[in-house]
Design a protein around this motif. Structure first.
Motif, PDB file in Angstrom:
ATOM      1  N   UNK A   1       0.829  -1.196   0.000  1.00 47.19           N
ATOM      2  CA  UNK A   1       0.000   0.000   0.000  1.00 47.19           C
ATOM      3  C   UNK A   1       0.867   1.251   0.000  1.00 47.19           C
ATOM      4  N   UNK A   2       0.528   2.182  -0.845  1.00 49.80           N
ATOM      5  CA  UNK A   2       1.239   3.451  -0.881  1.00 49.80           C
ATOM      6  C   UNK A   2       0.549   4.438   0.059  1.00 49.80           C
ATOM      7  N   UNK A   3       1.341   5.246   0.736  1.00 51.23           N
ATOM      8  CA  UNK A   3       0.783   6.289   1.575  1.00 51.23           C
ATOM      9  C   UNK A   3       0.116   5.760   2.829  1.00 51.23           C
ATOM     10  N   UNK A   4      -0.822   6.547   3.335  1.00 46.05           N
ATOM     11  CA  UNK A   4      -1.453   6.270   4.618  1.00 46.05           C
ATOM     12  C   UNK A   4      -2.611   5.292   4.467  1.00 46.05           C
ATOM     13  N   UNK A   5      -2.755   4.401   5.453  1.00 45.10           N
ATOM     14  CA  UNK A   5      -3.914   3.515   5.560  1.00 45.10           C
ATOM     15  C   UNK A   5      -4.616   3.791   6.881  1.00 45.10           C
ATOM     16  N   UNK A   6      -5.944   3.697   6.883  1.00 46.02           N
ATOM     17  CA  UNK A   6      -6.730   3.958   8.092  1.00 46.02           C
ATOM     18  C   UNK A   6      -7.285   2.658   8.653  1.00 46.02           C
ATOM     19  N   UNK A   7      -7.302   2.571   9.989  1.00 51.43           N
ATOM     20  CA  UNK A   7      -7.800   1.379  10.676  1.00 51.43           C
ATOM     21  C   UNK A   7      -8.698   1.793  11.840  1.00 51.43           C
TER      22      UNK A   7
ATOM     23  N   UNK B   1      -3.210  10.756  13.716  1.00 49.53           N
ATOM     24  CA  UNK B   1      -4.653  10.931  13.760  1.00 49.53           C
ATOM     25  C   UNK B   1      -5.394  10.043  14.727  1.00 49.53           C
ATOM     26  N   UNK B   2      -4.739   9.574  15.793  1.00 46.98           N
ATOM     27  CA  UNK B   2      -5.414   8.652  16.712  1.00 46.98           C
ATOM     28  C   UNK B   2      -6.544   9.356  17.448  1.00 46.98           C
TER      29      UNK B   2
ATOM     30  N   UNK C   1      -7.083   5.370  13.633  1.00 49.56           N
ATOM     31  CA  UNK C   1      -5.745   5.910  13.410  1.00 49.56           C
ATOM     32  C   UNK C   1      -5.322   5.600  11.984  1.00 49.56           C
ATOM     33  N   UNK C   2      -4.229   6.219  11.559  1.00 49.15           N
ATOM     34  CA  UNK C   2      -3.653   5.958  10.249  1.00 49.15           C
ATOM     35  C   UNK C   2      -2.186   5.570  10.410  1.00 49.15           C
ATOM     36  N   UNK C   3      -1.725   4.679   9.537  1.00 45.04           N
ATOM     37  CA  UNK C   3      -0.317   4.291   9.541  1.00 45.04           C
ATOM     38  C   UNK C   3       0.220   4.276   8.111  1.00 45.04           C
ATOM     39  N   UNK C   4       1.539   4.387   7.986  1.00 47.77           N
ATOM     40  CA  UNK C   4       2.186   4.171   6.686  1.00 47.77           C
ATOM     41  C   UNK C   4       3.542   3.514   6.923  1.00 47.77           C
ATOM     42  N   UNK C   5       3.975   2.738   5.958  1.00 50.06           N
ATOM     43  CA  UNK C   5       5.205   1.975   6.106  1.00 50.06           C
ATOM     44  C   UNK C   5       6.380   2.893   6.402  1.00 50.06           C
TER      45      UNK C   5
ATOM     46  N   UNK D   1     -10.172  -3.538  11.769  1.00 48.95           N
ATOM     47  CA  UNK D   1     -10.688  -3.523  10.413  1.00 48.95           C
ATOM     48  C   UNK D   1     -10.154  -2.293   9.684  1.00 48.95           C
ATOM     49  N   UNK D   2      -9.901  -2.426   8.381  1.00 48.36           N
ATOM     50  CA  UNK D   2      -9.456  -1.254   7.610  1.00 48.36           C
ATOM     51  C   UNK D   2     -10.614  -0.310   7.357  1.00 48.36           C
ATOM     52  N   UNK D   3     -10.307   0.959   7.225  1.00 46.92           N
ATOM     53  CA  UNK D   3     -11.289   1.975   6.894  1.00 46.92           C
ATOM     54  C   UNK D   3     -10.963   2.537   5.525  1.00 46.92           C
ATOM     55  N   UNK D   4     -11.978   2.961   4.802  1.00 46.70           N
ATOM     56  CA  UNK D   4     -11.732   3.580   3.504  1.00 46.70           C
ATOM     57  C   UNK D   4     -11.058   4.919   3.704  1.00 46.70           C
ATOM     58  N   UNK D   5     -10.235   5.284   2.738  1.00 49.47           N
ATOM     59  CA  UNK D   5      -9.463   6.531   2.847  1.00 49.47           C
ATOM     60  C   UNK D   5     -10.384   7.746   2.874  1.00 49.47           C
TER      61      UNK D   5
END
Length: 365
Positions: free
Chosen positions: A31-37, A69-70, A114-118, A361-365
């Protein structure tokens, strides 16, 4: 860090090291960029003891380059009172809940988004001009010994022996990382993530355990070498996108707690490492019981000095954590829900008896 750079790090480096199988695994879509969970913790206390208190770790309150963004919300049943609070010392954030009435239902649902990125620090290049810088006071804090991470005696002599002849914090930290990878062993029977009693591990020559043992060993050896280092306690929240079945967990993550590590090098800032996950790959990656020479293990060993795949959420860096209002002493770290009643401390490593359940669970961007 963008997708191209992470792929180049985790894939091309492996290929350059003649690791075709691992390189193919590492080139799985990333995944590129930020992912939300969204992470949900549900707790329903079964212990009949009076005056129940529980403490639930929550994600970093402060944004970082790899997590942001927690936001945490909660609902308490049974007349309990809840508040976000911090333990003194390391600023460990948690939700503290208390029920004075033992007859009440005593349940709480905590939801964190929250959001994370590699995350990757490119150690093949000179230090970047915009590298993060830590305050001298914080660096001094991460050189101090803790109850289970001493920096004197056998820890100091072991660290000196491993780092002898290596110049600079980066080279010495790499020597410690390689030594930990080569000399420890992940033990499936260890409860939870282990304890991280470093003096015992070295004195008894018992370098077995899980992530809180193996990565704490790296942290203690680094501090004994004068290199600021810290554990990072958290939870896996998604499957790995790098082809490693052993390095991810999605859905029911009740038992997916994972401790990582970092060390500080001037010019680069905090550098992520995870020798414990190299050992996890060896033990658990299909078909299991892989040797250090296996291509997947060699690829993980390269990747996990300088990078974290952020299918994981960070909670805190705390040691000897004082739980606010607790009747009992500090806990070594806060990575699991903890609790107590008038009858004593609840078993944080027994989610069925406690009882608690964590889902992601993942959240949509």
């Amino acid at each position: 860090m963008d997708r191209r750079h992470f792929l180049r790090f985790s894939g091309a480096l492996c290929a350059a090291s003649a690791l075709p199988q691992a390189a193919r695994a590492a080139q799985a879509p990333v995944s590129a960029g930020w992912r939300a969970f969204e992470l949900t913790t549900y707790i329903s206390v079964k212990d009949p003891g009076a005056h129940t208190r529980i403490w639930i770790p929550v994600p970093y309150a402060t944004d970082t380059p790899y997590q942001r963004g927690a936001q945490t919300a909660w609902q308490v049943d049974g007349g309990g009172a809840a508040r976000l609070t911090q333990a003194p010392g390391y600023g460990v954030q948690m939700l503290a809940v208390e029920w004075p009435d033992a007859q009440a239902q005593r349940a709480v649902t905590v939801t964190s988004r929250f959001q994370t990125r590699n995350r990757r620090v490119d150690l093949t290049q000179p230090p970047p001009a915009d590298a993060e810088r830590e305050s001298p006071a914080a660096l001094r804090e991460y050189l101090k010994p803790t109850t289970l991470l001493p920096t004197d005696g056998i820890v100091k002599t072991t660290a000196d022996r491993i780092t002898r002849g290596h110049q600079g914090d980066l080279a010495r930290a790499r020597a410690l990382y390689e030594w930990v990878v080569e000399n420890t062993c992940r033990t499936a029977s260890t409860r939870g993530c282990g304890v991280g009693d470093v003096r015992y591990m070295l004195t008894a020559n018992d370098l077995n355990g899980k992530c809180a043992d193996i990565n704490s060993l790296f942290v203690a050896l680094a501090r004994a070498s004068g290199i600021p280092a810290r554990d990072a306690y958290g939870l896996r929240v998604a499957d790995s996108e790098l082809g490693y079945k052993s390095l991810g967990k999605a859905g029911d993550v009740t038992k997916a707690q994972h401790c990582r590590a970092e060390f500080y090098a001037a010019g680069y800032g905090w550098i992520p490492v995870d020798p414990a996950d190299v050992r996890k790959v060896m033990l658990e990656e299909p078909p299991g019981e892989l040797p250090l020479t296996d291509a997947k293990v060699r690829a993980a060993r390269v990747m996990l000095f300088g990078a974290w795949e952020m299918n994981w959420v960070a909670y805190n860096h705390g040691h000897d954590v004082v739980l606010p209002g607790a009747s009992h002493g500090p806990v070594p770290f806060l990575m699991y829900p903890n609790g107590e009643t008038a009858d004593g401390r609840l078993d944080s490593l027994d989610p069925d008896g406690f009882s608690y359940r964590l889902t992601s669970r993942p959240l949509s961007a």
